[in-house]
Design a protein around this motif. Sequence first.
Motif, PDB file in Angstrom:
ATOM      1  N   ASP A   8     -51.691  32.606   7.011  1.00 13.16           N
ATOM      2  CA  ASP A   8     -52.936  33.009   6.365  1.00 13.16           C
ATOM      3  C   ASP A   8     -53.722  33.831   7.388  1.00 13.16           C
ATOM      4  O   ASP A   8     -54.144  33.308   8.417  1.00 13.16           O
ATOM      5  N   PRO A   9     -53.924  35.131   7.117  1.00 17.12           N
ATOM      6  CA  PRO A   9     -54.571  35.976   8.135  1.00 17.12           C
ATOM      7  C   PRO A   9     -56.077  35.785   8.217  1.00 17.12           C
ATOM      8  O   PRO A   9     -56.712  36.266   9.149  1.00 17.12           O
ATOM      9  N   GLU A  10     -56.686  35.097   7.252  1.00 12.35           N
ATOM     10  CA  GLU A  10     -58.148  35.064   7.191  1.00 12.35           C
ATOM     11  C   GLU A  10     -58.718  33.675   6.966  1.00 12.35           C
ATOM     12  O   GLU A  10     -59.590  33.495   6.118  1.00 12.35           O
ATOM     13  N   MET A  11     -58.247  32.701   7.704  1.00 12.17           N
ATOM     14  CA  MET A  11     -58.868  31.381   7.604  1.00 12.17           C
ATOM     15  C   MET A  11     -60.243  31.458   8.263  1.00 12.17           C
ATOM     16  O   MET A  11     -60.412  32.129   9.274  1.00 12.17           O
ATOM     17  N   PRO A  12     -61.260  30.773   7.686  1.00 12.29           N
ATOM     18  CA  PRO A  12     -62.586  30.794   8.337  1.00 12.29           C
ATOM     19  C   PRO A  12     -62.540  30.063   9.681  1.00 12.29           C
ATOM     20  O   PRO A  12     -61.771  29.117   9.846  1.00 12.29           O
ATOM     21  N   LEU A  13     -63.347  30.516  10.622  1.00 13.33           N
ATOM     22  CA  LEU A  13     -63.465  29.844  11.909  1.00 13.33           C
ATOM     23  C   LEU A  13     -64.075  28.461  11.676  1.00 13.33           C
ATOM     24  O   LEU A  13     -65.053  28.336  10.944  1.00 13.33           O
ATOM     25  N   PRO A  14     -63.499  27.394  12.270  1.00 13.46           N
ATOM     26  CA  PRO A  14     -64.046  26.057  12.000  1.00 13.46           C
ATOM     27  C   PRO A  14     -65.479  25.909  12.506  1.00 13.46           C
ATOM     28  O   PRO A  14     -65.828  26.438  13.552  1.00 13.46           O
ATOM     29  N   LYS A  15     -66.315  25.176  11.744  1.00 11.55           N
ATOM     30  CA  LYS A  15     -67.701  24.891  12.167  1.00 11.55           C
ATOM     31  C   LYS A  15     -67.692  23.659  13.078  1.00 11.55           C
ATOM     32  O   LYS A  15     -66.997  22.699  12.805  1.00 11.55           O
ATOM     33  N   LEU A  16     -68.496  23.701  14.119  1.00 13.55           N
ATOM     34  CA  LEU A  16     -68.490  22.609  15.098  1.00 13.55           C
ATOM     35  C   LEU A  16     -69.560  21.576  14.803  1.00 13.55           C
ATOM     36  O   LEU A  16     -70.713  21.927  14.549  1.00 13.55           O
ATOM     37  N   ASP A  17     -69.183  20.287  14.861  1.00  9.88           N
ATOM     38  CA  ASP A  17     -70.169  19.213  14.875  1.00  9.88           C
ATOM     39  C   ASP A  17     -70.554  18.933  16.328  1.00  9.88           C
ATOM     40  O   ASP A  17     -70.002  19.513  17.252  1.00  9.88           O
ATOM     41  N   GLU A  18     -71.470  17.976  16.481  1.00  8.89           N
ATOM     42  CA  GLU A  18     -72.065  17.693  17.784  1.00  8.89           C
ATOM     43  C   GLU A  18     -71.053  17.506  18.922  1.00  8.89           C
ATOM     44  O   GLU A  18     -71.238  18.019  20.019  1.00  8.89           O
ATOM     45  N   HIS A  19     -69.977  16.762  18.654  1.00  6.30           N
ATOM     46  CA  HIS A  19     -69.050  16.421  19.734  1.00  6.30           C
ATOM     47  C   HIS A  19     -67.757  17.232  19.677  1.00  6.30           C
ATOM     48  O   HIS A  19     -66.742  16.831  20.266  1.00  6.30           O
ATOM     49  N   ASP A  20     -67.770  18.345  18.968  1.00  2.65           N
ATOM     50  CA  ASP A  20     -66.563  19.167  18.819  1.00  2.65           C
ATOM     51  C   ASP A  20     -66.483  20.262  19.879  1.00  2.65           C
ATOM     52  O   ASP A  20     -67.489  20.751  20.373  1.00  2.65           O
ATOM     53  N   VAL A  21     -65.236  20.630  20.142  1.00  2.00           N
ATOM     54  CA  VAL A  21     -64.954  21.733  21.058  1.00  2.00           C
ATOM     55  C   VAL A  21     -64.093  22.731  20.291  1.00  2.00           C
ATOM     56  O   VAL A  21     -63.158  22.338  19.596  1.00  2.00           O
ATOM     57  N   LEU A  22     -64.429  24.024  20.398  1.00  2.00           N
ATOM     58  CA  LEU A  22     -63.583  25.058  19.800  1.00  2.00           C
ATOM     59  C   LEU A  22     -62.692  25.625  20.904  1.00  2.00           C
ATOM     60  O   LEU A  22     -63.179  26.125  21.922  1.00  2.00           O
ATOM     61  N   VAL A  23     -61.364  25.500  20.697  1.00  3.67           N
ATOM     62  CA  VAL A  23     -60.414  25.937  21.709  1.00  3.67           C
ATOM     63  C   VAL A  23     -59.691  27.186  21.216  1.00  3.67           C
ATOM     64  O   VAL A  23     -59.186  27.214  20.089  1.00  3.67           O
ATOM     65  N   LYS A  24     -59.685  28.229  22.063  1.00  2.93           N
ATOM     66  CA  LYS A  24     -58.869  29.408  21.786  1.00  2.93           C
ATOM     67  C   LYS A  24     -57.458  29.070  22.257  1.00  2.93           C
ATOM     68  O   LYS A  24     -57.245  28.794  23.444  1.00  2.93           O
ATOM     69  N   VAL A  25     -56.515  29.066  21.311  1.00  2.00           N
ATOM     70  CA  VAL A  25     -55.186  28.512  21.594  1.00  2.00           C
ATOM     71  C   VAL A  25     -54.355  29.485  22.438  1.00  2.00           C
ATOM     72  O   VAL A  25     -54.110  30.620  22.020  1.00  2.00           O
ATOM     73  N   ARG A  26     -53.926  29.037  23.611  1.00  4.43           N
ATOM     74  CA  ARG A  26     -53.011  29.847  24.432  1.00  4.43           C
ATOM     75  C   ARG A  26     -51.575  29.580  23.988  1.00  4.43           C
ATOM     76  O   ARG A  26     -50.821  30.497  23.725  1.00  4.43           O
ATOM     77  N   TYR A  27     -51.197  28.307  23.947  1.00  5.90           N
ATOM     78  CA  TYR A  27     -49.872  27.915  23.441  1.00  5.90           C
ATOM     79  C   TYR A  27     -49.983  26.652  22.615  1.00  5.90           C
ATOM     80  O   TYR A  27     -50.850  25.816  22.852  1.00  5.90           O
ATOM     81  N   CYS A  28     -49.057  26.511  21.654  1.00  4.16           N
ATOM     82  CA  CYS A  28     -48.926  25.254  20.921  1.00  4.16           C
ATOM     83  C   CYS A  28     -47.443  24.909  20.853  1.00  4.16           C
ATOM     84  O   CYS A  28     -46.634  25.720  20.396  1.00  4.16           O
ATOM     85  N   GLY A  29     -47.079  23.741  21.334  1.00  2.86           N
ATOM     86  CA  GLY A  29     -45.683  23.313  21.289  1.00  2.86           C
ATOM     87  C   GLY A  29     -45.274  22.959  19.868  1.00  2.86           C
ATOM     88  O   GLY A  29     -46.088  22.470  19.084  1.00  2.86           O
ATOM     89  N   ILE A  30     -44.006  23.255  19.527  1.00  2.66           N
ATOM     90  CA  ILE A  30     -43.486  22.833  18.223  1.00  2.66           C
ATOM     91  C   ILE A  30     -42.802  21.495  18.405  1.00  2.66           C
ATOM     92  O   ILE A  30     -41.906  21.349  19.224  1.00  2.66           O
ATOM     93  N   CYS A  31     -43.250  20.520  17.637  1.00  3.48           N
ATOM     94  CA  CYS A  31     -42.710  19.174  17.704  1.00  3.48           C
ATOM     95  C   CYS A  31     -41.694  19.076  16.561  1.00  3.48           C
ATOM     96  O   CYS A  31     -42.000  18.557  15.499  1.00  3.48           O
ATOM     97  N   GLY A  32     -40.490  19.654  16.772  1.00  2.00           N
ATOM     98  CA  GLY A  32     -39.529  19.825  15.700  1.00  2.00           C
ATOM     99  C   GLY A  32     -39.108  18.530  15.032  1.00  2.00           C
ATOM    100  O   GLY A  32     -38.931  18.477  13.816  1.00  2.00           O
ATOM    101  N   SER A  33     -38.993  17.472  15.814  1.00  2.00           N
ATOM    102  CA  SER A  33     -38.508  16.217  15.249  1.00  2.00           C
ATOM    103  C   SER A  33     -39.527  15.602  14.300  1.00  2.00           C
ATOM    104  O   SER A  33     -39.187  14.791  13.452  1.00  2.00           O
ATOM    105  N   ASP A  34     -40.779  15.997  14.455  1.00  2.00           N
ATOM    106  CA  ASP A  34     -41.821  15.473  13.565  1.00  2.00           C
ATOM    107  C   ASP A  34     -41.756  16.067  12.167  1.00  2.00           C
ATOM    108  O   ASP A  34     -42.297  15.512  11.231  1.00  2.00           O
ATOM    109  N   LEU A  35     -41.110  17.208  12.054  1.00  2.00           N
ATOM    110  CA  LEU A  35     -41.173  17.973  10.816  1.00  2.00           C
ATOM    111  C   LEU A  35     -40.740  17.157   9.600  1.00  2.00           C
ATOM    112  O   LEU A  35     -41.448  17.090   8.603  1.00  2.00           O
TER     113      LEU A  35
END
Length: 312
Positions: free
Chosen positions: A15-42
């Motif tokens: 999805d090229p246009e998901m809205p940016l998540p809104k932050l609550d008080e204790h949230d952190v917005l992380v710009k993702v450098r890498y995300c591992g694929i957990c293949g066995s979880d699939l």
Amino acid sequence: VRTVVYAGNGRFSLDPEMPLPKLDEHDVLVKVRYCGICGSDLHHFQATGYAERIRVLGHEISGRVEDIGRGVGKVERGDRVTALCDGGYSEYVKVIQDDVIPLPDHVTYEQAALSEPLAIGLRSVRDSGLRLGDKAAIVGTGPIGLYTLAAAKAAGALEVYVSEISPARREAAKRMGATAVFDPKSQDVPGELKRRGVEGVDVVYDCAGARGTLKQSIDMLKRGGTVVVIGLSGKPDEIDTRWFFRAGKVMAIPAAKELWPMSVELIAKGKIDPAAIISNIITLEELPDYMQALQKPDAHVQVLVDPWGKRF
Ligand SMILES: [Zn+2]
């Protein structure tokens, strides 16, 4: 925000246009450098309807803090972090501050993305009571098996044998320092061990959790040894109660989140390098097809998703 979402029936789409998540008080917005694929979880995700509910998978995350909620004191904008939460198959992910760890300087983003699955290997080895000089064996060297191998070596195992059906994963086990690797489809693994003068090992880690691998683990074990079950296929398997006279202990490993900070520290101190098993780095655009390919995970070892490439 470009995001890969679960589209149902085992399929994913970008999805090229998901809205940016809104932050609550204790949230952190992380710009993702890498995300591992957990293949066995699939399979597990699909089987339980988890993917339908969560929609954006990917929980082994590294990145940079882009924004913080008013109540966040643990990290600041610009901090390098690892994060553990769903939603990592995206350019940005929202995470509560409890699920973020700031990174020491010498931990790379590649290593950081793999710090959480490494923690499972650490937990397995610590809970198994493996001692300096012990002999160990690993059944199944997907990522978790390889992290368990690395942890067993770091903990002082004298020899670590590997039983694995996939050639690519046997190669990865060799690179990670396995004493010897065997193919259980074509080799009699306990027989091979005997030929080397090993009547059975002290600890066997069943990281496959497939039908028959518990039996295989017992066959490689010395009398009174320990079997640790880490992989779970969710399929029922037959158990012969006589096995328990051979094994001193059969145990399972639950979640390992409390060892995640230690995992980051061990990486920082150079004790273990989880990035050594990365086999492939792919883009968000490539991910939907990749998730299909991972239904047959044998050729893959550890794959990272890179949402930004050079633009990060
Ligand atoms: Zn995982």
